[in-house]
Design an enzyme around this catalytic site. Sequence first.
Site, short mmCIF file in Angstrom:
data_model
loop_
_atom_site.label_atom_id
_atom_site.label_comp_id
_atom_site.label_asym_id
_atom_site.label_seq_id
_atom_site.Cartn_x
_atom_site.Cartn_y
_atom_site.Cartn_z
CG HIS B 130 -48.79 -19.67 -78.18
ND1 HIS B 130 -48.00 -19.73 -79.32
CD2 HIS B 130 -48.30 -20.73 -77.39
CE1 HIS B 130 -47.31 -20.97 -79.15
NE2 HIS B 130 -47.50 -21.48 -77.93
CB CYS B 196 -54.56 -22.82 -74.08
SG CYS B 196 -53.67 -24.12 -74.83
#
Lengths: 259, 224
Positions: B130, B196
């Site tokens: 993440h 991301c």
Amino acid sequence: MKKSLTATCAAAVALAPLMALAPAATAGGKPAPEQHGKVALHATLDPFKVNKVDGHGSAEVRLQDRHVTVRVKAQGLLNAPHAQHFHIAAKGVCPPESAAQEHNGKLSLSTVDGQPFYGRIGASLTTKGDTSPKSALAVDRFPTGSQYHYKRSFTVSKETAKSLREGTAVVVVHGIDYNKNGKYDFNLGKSLLDPKLPLEATAPALCGTLKKTPTGGISGGLGGTQGDGFEAGPAGLAGAGLLAAGAGFYLRRRSIRSN
Amino acid sequence: MYGKPTLGPRGRRGVLTAATTACALLGTTLLTLDLTSSSEPPPVPKDAVRAPARPSNPSVGERPRGERGTLTQSPPTRVEIPAIGLGTDVKRVALNTAGAIAMPSDADHTGWYTGSPSPGSQGNSILVGHLDSRSGPAAFYGLGAVEEGDRITIDRADGRTATYVVDSMTIWPKDDFPSQRVYGPTPEPRLTLLTCADWDDGNETYRSNLIVNAHLKLVEGNAT
């Protein structure tokens, strides 16, 4: 003010899932197709050091219904024919070196030794003709050479397709040169599968479990460090009373957004 | 954005705003004890290539970067990138129902896709992390600051450590993602890290993935 407000109300984060209003889904996408959809799989083929193999390779499979397109790349092998198969319906793993036995007094791994791990043959990756388990030892219809690229499309059995989808199909490339004399010979004795063949010709050289190639990118962020949303750090969560502020903040945003 | 609403039930919003502000004042008091928490957006890789042209034959026919000893399979336990002060534990992850790599349940951990080879062994080893959680930075928050030549070390359960060197950083949009190119097998031992990128304020989601590729430099330690 905007900063401190959003910072203070970071606790809204904690409420968002409860409100079933999570702004960013963690998974996203469509449900997985089951028995007939397209699946891409791949495997890295590792050598059996216990069989004195140094080569390596890779395999890629595209499956739809029971139709497969198979690519195998191998290198570092003996310059000879290499039987290659999908093994199926067992543990779906390559055998550890500890599965090796003594063959003609030499510690090595035969195809039979590995079967509790990778299972029986589901398909024979031949260059032409039949691809069923019946062609398991069709030596004249397998790729030949110390390195090769193999590609073929064909139809597999229902059991093989199932094993592929479950991630328990294993690619095994056979044919080793245990005594490094440049040819298959009987230094390990006869093959347990066909006594006319030397064990070297049928023993596993490379092995890899076919695993699904992931689809698409990852959802690896939820926005907690982006300016407009939520503030970073433990301070943002200070105080249980902030939950109320968070809820107020969230509802307020919603009422604006609904316009 | 929400500072100048032009439509809507102003009365209701006024009440909500008042309540929120009251709570915010309380929170601000608490926050004065810790003003060091980062509110900076994550670093954006300055050298990353955006959606490069696709080779006609992706990931096929690349020459190995020399034959070197590679390890047998053993799961990774920790990843560190000293140059950017990154260090996290590694957990196992599989695919989710959509066929994408699932993320570790704890955003401070990275995930090793168990369908890829163990780091230190032959092939394309894949780690995901993440960028941020809902509340702040997560495992791969700093990954955008990584540069070509930086070292990545991975500890394995067998006690060995694999060291990789960063080759490239690439940003791919999620809606045109080259799965085969990113995840496919490679002839050389390679490490692929994903997180991301490209926050979309309107949709409150990240539009892209940052991909960091590295090649295996050395393996150290004795198996336990």
